[in-house]
Write a protein that holds these residues in place. Structure first.
Motif, short mmCIF file in Angstrom:
data_model
loop_
_atom_site.label_atom_id
_atom_site.label_comp_id
_atom_site.label_asym_id
_atom_site.label_seq_id
_atom_site.Cartn_x
_atom_site.Cartn_y
_atom_site.Cartn_z
N GLN A 73 0.84 -1.20 0.00
CA GLN A 73 0.00 0.00 0.00
C GLN A 73 0.88 1.25 0.00
OE1 GLN A 73 -2.53 0.34 3.42
NE2 GLN A 73 -3.62 2.11 2.62
N LEU A 74 1.93 1.24 0.84
CA LEU A 74 2.84 2.39 0.86
C LEU A 74 3.55 2.57 -0.47
CD1 LEU A 74 4.39 2.04 4.43
CD2 LEU A 74 2.78 3.77 3.64
N LEU A 75 3.90 1.45 -1.11
CA LEU A 75 4.54 1.51 -2.42
C LEU A 75 3.60 2.13 -3.44
CD1 LEU A 75 6.95 0.84 -4.23
CD2 LEU A 75 5.93 -1.42 -4.59
N GLU A 76 2.33 1.73 -3.40
CA GLU A 76 1.36 2.32 -4.33
C GLU A 76 1.16 3.81 -4.05
OE1 GLU A 76 0.02 1.04 -7.07
OE2 GLU A 76 1.32 -0.67 -6.65
N GLN A 77 1.11 4.17 -2.76
CA GLN A 77 1.00 5.59 -2.42
C GLN A 77 2.22 6.36 -2.92
OE1 GLN A 77 0.48 5.79 1.82
NE2 GLN A 77 -1.71 5.33 1.73
N TYR A 78 3.40 5.77 -2.73
CA TYR A 78 4.63 6.41 -3.20
C TYR A 78 4.60 6.59 -4.70
CZ TYR A 78 9.48 6.72 -4.65
OH TYR A 78 10.64 7.10 -5.26
N ARG A 79 4.18 5.54 -5.40
CA ARG A 79 4.10 5.65 -6.86
C ARG A 79 3.10 6.70 -7.29
NH1 ARG A 79 4.38 -0.78 -8.39
NH2 ARG A 79 6.62 -0.99 -8.11
N LEU A 82 4.63 10.01 -6.59
CA LEU A 82 5.69 10.27 -7.57
C LEU A 82 5.10 10.67 -8.91
CD1 LEU A 82 8.73 10.21 -8.09
CD2 LEU A 82 8.50 7.80 -8.71
N ALA A 83 4.04 9.98 -9.33
CA ALA A 83 3.38 10.35 -10.59
C ALA A 83 2.78 11.75 -10.48
CB ALA A 83 2.30 9.32 -10.93
N GLU A 84 2.19 12.05 -9.33
CA GLU A 84 1.61 13.39 -9.13
C GLU A 84 2.70 14.45 -9.13
OE1 GLU A 84 -0.83 15.81 -5.68
OE2 GLU A 84 -0.99 13.63 -5.76
N ALA A 85 3.83 14.13 -8.48
CA ALA A 85 4.94 15.08 -8.46
C ALA A 85 5.50 15.30 -9.86
CB ALA A 85 6.04 14.57 -7.52
N ARG A 86 5.58 14.23 -10.64
CA ARG A 86 6.06 14.38 -12.02
C ARG A 86 5.09 15.22 -12.84
NH1 ARG A 86 8.20 8.22 -12.87
NH2 ARG A 86 10.23 8.55 -11.90
#
Length: 180
Positions: A73-79, A82-86
């Motif tokens: 779940q944390l990995l999905e949140q991170y991804r 990260l996509a939002e930041a990009r």
């Protein structure tokens, strides 16, 4: 020989392979007591120990599965972050490019306006200097022409009005000749 020893002692000979009935009774009672103690105290303790180990192992597996699920779940949140930041970075970069292009266009427009203003001021200054030079030349040419005409004609053209009229006619003639 065994018979001889048995006969001497007066006892009947005992077969060592077959146990005595008293030994069988004592052995059976001891075995029953041992089984009772094992079943009453030892086996339940062993069962508790085995159950505790099973629970610990299953709990560890459940905790590991929960930790794995949380990590996923944390990995999905991170991804997602990260996509939002990009996406945000791309938007900021595009906005910056658009702002830079707008600023560039503004600077170019201001430079063109300044250039046009400088050119217009230069043209006005040139026109003013040209007018001043033409005026000065008219006066000088007029004076030289009157002097020259006085020498040629032999009379004095000292009269200012006559001289001015003559100079103006002469210069007008030059201008019309230059225009052709």
């Amino acid at each position: 020989m065994y018979h001889l020893l048995a006969a001497e002692g007066g006892e009947t000979a005992h077969n060592p392979i077959v146990p005595l009935w008293q030994e069988l009774v004592v052995g059976t009672v001891a075995f029953a007591v041992l089984c009772f103690v094992l079943m009453k105290f030892v086996f339940p303790r062993m069962e508790q120990t085995f159950q505790a180990r099973v629970d610990a192992i299953e709990g560890g597996i459940k905790r590991a599965e929960a930790a794995q699920a949380e990590a996923n779940q944390l990995l999905e949140q991170y991804r997602a972050q990260l996509a939002e930041a990009r996406t945000d970075a791309a938007k900021i970069r595009d906005d910056a490019r658009a702002d830079a292009e707008g600023i560039r266009q503004d600077i170019l427009a201001k430079a063109r306006e300044e250039s046009d203003r400088i050119i217009a001021a230069g043209k006005e200054q040139l026109a003013a200097e040209r007018a001043t030079i033409v005026r000065e030349l008219r006066t000088e040419v007029g004076t030289i022409a009157v002097d020259l005409a006085s020498k040629i004609v032999g009379e004095s053209l000292a009269d200012e009005a006559r001289r001015k009229g003559t100079v103006d006619r002469f210069l007008s003639g030059l201008e019309s000749a230059g225009a052709r």
